[in-house]
Design a protein around this motif. Structure first.
Motif, PDB file in Angstrom:
ATOM      1  N   ASN A  19       0.740  -1.070  -0.001  1.00  0.00           N
ATOM      2  CA  ASN A  19       0.001  -0.062   0.320  1.00  0.00           C
ATOM      3  C   ASN A  19       0.992   1.231   0.092  1.00  0.00           C
ATOM      4  OD1 ASN A  19      -2.219   1.597   0.136  1.00  0.00           O
ATOM      5  ND2 ASN A  19      -2.206   1.696   2.416  1.00  0.00           N
ATOM      6  N   VAL A  20       1.966   1.215   1.099  1.00  0.00           N
ATOM      7  CA  VAL A  20       2.866   2.409   0.791  1.00  0.00           C
ATOM      8  C   VAL A  20       3.660   2.374  -0.497  1.00  0.00           C
ATOM      9  CG1 VAL A  20       4.628   3.339   1.951  1.00  0.00           C
ATOM     10  CG2 VAL A  20       3.079   2.543   3.414  1.00  0.00           C
ATOM     11  N   ASN A  52       0.483   2.632  -3.742  1.00  0.00           N
ATOM     12  CA  ASN A  52      -0.614   3.680  -3.575  1.00  0.00           C
ATOM     13  C   ASN A  52      -0.255   5.118  -3.068  1.00  0.00           C
ATOM     14  OD1 ASN A  52      -2.067   1.731  -4.527  1.00  0.00           O
ATOM     15  ND2 ASN A  52      -3.063   1.198  -2.517  1.00  0.00           N
ATOM     16  N   ASN A  53       0.924   5.077  -1.900  1.00  0.00           N
ATOM     17  CA  ASN A  53       1.255   6.265  -1.453  1.00  0.00           C
ATOM     18  C   ASN A  53       2.712   6.570  -1.585  1.00  0.00           C
ATOM     19  OD1 ASN A  53      -1.610   6.803  -0.254  1.00  0.00           O
ATOM     20  ND2 ASN A  53      -1.205   4.975   1.090  1.00  0.00           N
ATOM     21  N   GLN A  67       2.973  10.463  -1.012  1.00  0.00           N
ATOM     22  CA  GLN A  67       2.026  10.907  -0.274  1.00  0.00           C
ATOM     23  C   GLN A  67       2.519  11.489   1.018  1.00  0.00           C
ATOM     24  OE1 GLN A  67      -1.104  11.054  -1.446  1.00  0.00           O
ATOM     25  NE2 GLN A  67      -1.840  12.067   0.548  1.00  0.00           N
ATOM     26  N   MET A  82      -1.633   8.143   8.788  1.00  0.00           N
ATOM     27  CA  MET A  82      -1.666   6.389   8.807  1.00  0.00           C
ATOM     28  C   MET A  82      -1.725   5.923   9.995  1.00  0.00           C
ATOM     29  SD  MET A  82       2.107   5.003   7.385  1.00  0.00           S
ATOM     30  CE  MET A  82       1.728   3.788   6.188  1.00  0.00           C
ATOM     31  N   ARG A  84       3.007  10.919   7.677  1.00  0.00           N
ATOM     32  CA  ARG A  84       1.674  10.504   7.911  1.00  0.00           C
ATOM     33  C   ARG A  84       1.513   9.893   9.312  1.00  0.00           C
ATOM     34  NH1 ARG A  84      -0.013   6.931   4.015  1.00  0.00           N
ATOM     35  NH2 ARG A  84       2.151   6.441   3.413  1.00  0.00           N
ATOM     36  N   HIS A 106      -5.672   7.554   4.362  1.00  0.00           N
ATOM     37  CA  HIS A 106      -5.556   7.209   3.070  1.00  0.00           C
ATOM     38  C   HIS A 106      -5.538   5.634   2.611  1.00  0.00           C
ATOM     39  CE1 HIS A 106      -5.887  11.405   1.365  1.00  0.00           C
ATOM     40  NE2 HIS A 106      -4.861  11.672   2.338  1.00  0.00           N
ATOM     41  N   ASP A 107      -6.298   5.131   1.938  1.00  0.00           N
ATOM     42  CA  ASP A 107      -6.134   3.711   1.410  1.00  0.00           C
ATOM     43  C   ASP A 107      -5.805   2.927   2.662  1.00  0.00           C
ATOM     44  OD1 ASP A 107      -4.652   5.168  -1.474  1.00  0.00           O
ATOM     45  OD2 ASP A 107      -6.715   4.300  -1.132  1.00  0.00           O
TER      46      ASP A 107
END
Length: 122
Positions: A7-8, A11-12, A15, A20, A74, A118-119
């Motif tokens: 995910n990191v 998607n991020n 970001q 988080m 985050r 986020h996500d």
């Protein structure tokens, strides 16, 4: 564990906004450590390619520099602190310990000013 890591990474990657979860951050950190440990084990097993292995490890850490910084920022947002607190890690000895303690703290309602999660996979 793998989901938090991917995910990191996927998607991020860039970001630095939002928050988080503590669990997601620590699963990412653990998986990041295990991948680096795997690279180190490969380096040890292939001693003939010592310089190549060190370069490979350096490339891995360089590739994950921005996602790791983003995850830490985050995580600080989640406890209600600005991402600039990440710079406290530059203080010798106590800075790293202070940053570790901040990353261990539970989420705080004051972190909502930095936005939603986020996500999240946690």
């Amino acid at each position: 564990m793998v989901n938090a890591y991917l995910n990191v990474i996927q998607n991020n990657y860039f970001q630095f906004q939002g928050r988080m979860h503590r669990a997601e951050f620590w699963w990412f950190a653990l998986m990041n450590f295990l991948v680096a440990l795997g690279i180190i084990i490969i380096i040890i097993m292939l001693l003939k390619m010592k310089n190549t292995g060190i370069i490979l490890l350096g490339i891995y850490y360089l590739a994950l520099l921005l996602p790791t910084l983003g995850a830490q920022v985050r995580r600080l947002h989640d406890i209600g602190l600005s991402g600039w607190w990440l710079l406290i890690g530059l203080v010798p000895y106590v800075g790293g310990i202070a940053l570790l303690i901040m990353e261990i703290l539970p989420s705080k309602p004051s972190g909502e000013k930095y936005g939603p999660y986020h996500d999240s996979v946690a």
